[in-house]
Write a protein that holds these residues in place. Structure first.
Motif, PDB file in Angstrom:
ATOM      1  N   LYS A   1       2.943   3.366  -6.327  1.00  0.00           N
ATOM      2  CA  LYS A   1       2.680   2.033  -5.775  1.00  0.00           C
ATOM      3  C   LYS A   1       2.535   1.017  -6.887  1.00  0.00           C
ATOM      4  CE  LYS A   1      -0.924   3.471  -3.535  1.00  0.00           C
ATOM      5  NZ  LYS A   1      -2.136   3.448  -2.691  1.00  0.00           N
ATOM      6  N   GLY A   2       2.732  -0.254  -6.543  1.00  0.00           N
ATOM      7  CA  GLY A   2       2.622  -1.316  -7.521  1.00  0.00           C
ATOM      8  C   GLY A   2       3.939  -1.505  -8.245  1.00  0.00           C
ATOM      9  N   ASP A   3       3.885  -1.882  -9.517  1.00  0.00           N
ATOM     10  CA  ASP A   3       5.105  -2.099 -10.292  1.00  0.00           C
ATOM     11  C   ASP A   3       5.804  -0.774 -10.504  1.00  0.00           C
ATOM     12  OD1 ASP A   3       3.559  -4.613 -12.369  1.00  0.00           O
ATOM     13  OD2 ASP A   3       4.616  -4.778 -10.448  1.00  0.00           O
TER      14      ASP A   3
ATOM     15  N   SER B   1       1.795   7.455  -1.715  1.00  0.00           N
ATOM     16  CA  SER B   1       1.336   7.578  -3.098  1.00  0.00           C
ATOM     17  C   SER B   1       2.459   7.650  -4.118  1.00  0.00           C
ATOM     18  CB  SER B   1       0.455   8.836  -3.232  1.00  0.00           C
ATOM     19  OG  SER B   1       0.084   9.059  -4.568  1.00  0.00           O
ATOM     20  N   LYS B   2       3.453   8.549  -3.888  1.00  0.00           N
ATOM     21  CA  LYS B   2       4.402   8.820  -4.962  1.00  0.00           C
ATOM     22  C   LYS B   2       5.708   9.358  -4.388  1.00  0.00           C
ATOM     23  CE  LYS B   2       3.477  12.426  -7.392  1.00  0.00           C
ATOM     24  NZ  LYS B   2       2.804  13.365  -8.350  1.00  0.00           N
ATOM     25  N   ILE B   3       6.833   8.989  -5.046  1.00  0.00           N
ATOM     26  CA  ILE B   3       8.156   9.521  -4.725  1.00  0.00           C
ATOM     27  C   ILE B   3       8.712  10.175  -5.989  1.00  0.00           C
ATOM     28  CG2 ILE B   3      10.535   8.973  -4.098  1.00  0.00           C
ATOM     29  CD1 ILE B   3       8.702   8.762  -1.744  1.00  0.00           C
TER      30      ILE B   3
ATOM     31  N   ASP C   1       0.809  -1.212   0.000  1.00  0.00           N
ATOM     32  CA  ASP C   1       0.000   0.000   0.000  1.00  0.00           C
ATOM     33  C   ASP C   1       0.847   1.268   0.000  1.00  0.00           C
ATOM     34  OD1 ASP C   1       1.028  -0.484   2.493  1.00  0.00           O
ATOM     35  OD2 ASP C   1      -0.725   0.305   3.563  1.00  0.00           O
ATOM     36  N   LYS C   2       2.163   1.120  -0.151  1.00  0.00           N
ATOM     37  CA  LYS C   2       3.058   2.284  -0.181  1.00  0.00           C
ATOM     38  C   LYS C   2       4.050   2.133  -1.312  1.00  0.00           C
ATOM     39  CE  LYS C   2       2.841   3.336   4.763  1.00  0.00           C
ATOM     40  NZ  LYS C   2       3.648   3.595   5.982  1.00  0.00           N
TER      41      LYS C   2
END
Length: 284
Positions: free
Chosen positions: A278-280, A241-243, A199-200
């Protein structure tokens, strides 16, 4: 051959009055000194060099101007010195100076001066300045020691606060086997990356081939890190959510995103702006 006065009333040559000496006695002090200097074949510079009396003072005295001497005591001393330099007896000149300037100055009593010099050291008070300086130095030394000691004991805390909640160490600290496991927050290591929560978004940045400047922000634009990553160093960042990343020398950096190694062939010296979610792994 007669002895005594000649019949015509003239004196023998060796018994005539010293008319030149009488004329010299009528000269002023300055003119007498100047005439003696000229007859001795000396210049004003010669007299000044021999007596160490300044040229301007020598010239003023020869013009009977004693004001530059700075007082009667100094004027008498200069007259005596100049007279000896041009081979004159200073006594008549000094007597004339005293007669023309109100008499010889009274000598300064030696006893009061001696007493003042003898008593002065006894009246000194305590050296408060030295005592204050010593006290200030002691206080500064104590404060410096306290600050250094506090800095040594708080290094770990400073590093943690500067990086906030973002894990920053590249390797876990070895702990005794009988110690309770620490809080399972993700550490910047390969195992932590492999166990990245779904989730991160988790991004690990490692400088494997050199050093590089990097910048990392979360999805709100808050700065997570902005600085130089030296070779062998590693940083790990997490966000819900995002980096957003900026790599100053992308060719020196190895990336792991959400537990997966990024295989992009970054060129040495290339500046890369990257966004991972998040995810791939996804490059924004």
């Amino acid at each position: 051959m007669s002895i005594g006065n000649s019949p015509d009333g003239n004196f023998p040559e060796d018994e005539r009055p010293f008319e030149d000496d009488r004329e010299a006695e009528q000269l002023s002090i300055g003119r007498a000194l100047r005439q003696a200097r000229v007859e001795a074949g000396l210049t004003v510079d010669d007299v000044s060099n021999a007596t160490r009396v300044r040229i301007a003072i020598v010239q003023a005295i020869e013009q009977d101007d004693f004001a530059p001497c700075g007082g009667d005591v100094y004027a008498r001393g200069h007259i005596r010195t100049l007279a000896r330099a041009v081979h004159l007896d200073p006594a008549p000149l000094l007597a004339r100076y005293d007669a023309e300037h109100g008499g010889r100055p009274a000598p300064t009593p030696a006893a009061p001066l001696f007493e003042a010099e003898r008593i002065r050291p006894e009246r000194r008070g305590p050296n408060w300045t030295a005592a204050m300086v010593a006290a200030i130095v002691a206080v500064i030394g104590f404060v410096g020691f306290t600050v250094v000691k506090g800095s040594d004991s708080g290094d770990g805390t400073k590093t943690q606060v500067a990086e906030g909640s973002t894990p920053t160490t590249s390797k876990p600290v070895a702990k005794p086997t009988d110690t309770k496991p620490a809080d399972p927050k993700p550490d910047p290591s390969d195992s932590a990356i492999a166990a990245a929560p779904q989730d991160k978004v988790t991004v690990q940045v490692s400088a494997v081939d050199g050093r590089s400047w990097i910048s990392a922000k979360d999805h709100n634009g808050r700065m997570l890190f902005d600085g130089l990553l030296k070779k062998g160093d590693s940083k790990t960042f997490q966000d819900n959510s995002k980096i957003n990343l900026i790599l100053g020398d992308a060719g020196a950096i190895q990336l792991y995103v959400n537990g997966k190694k990024i295989e992009d062939d970054f060129q040495p010296g290339a500046v890369e702006r990257l966004t991972y979610t998040k995810g791939d792994p996804q490059v924004g």
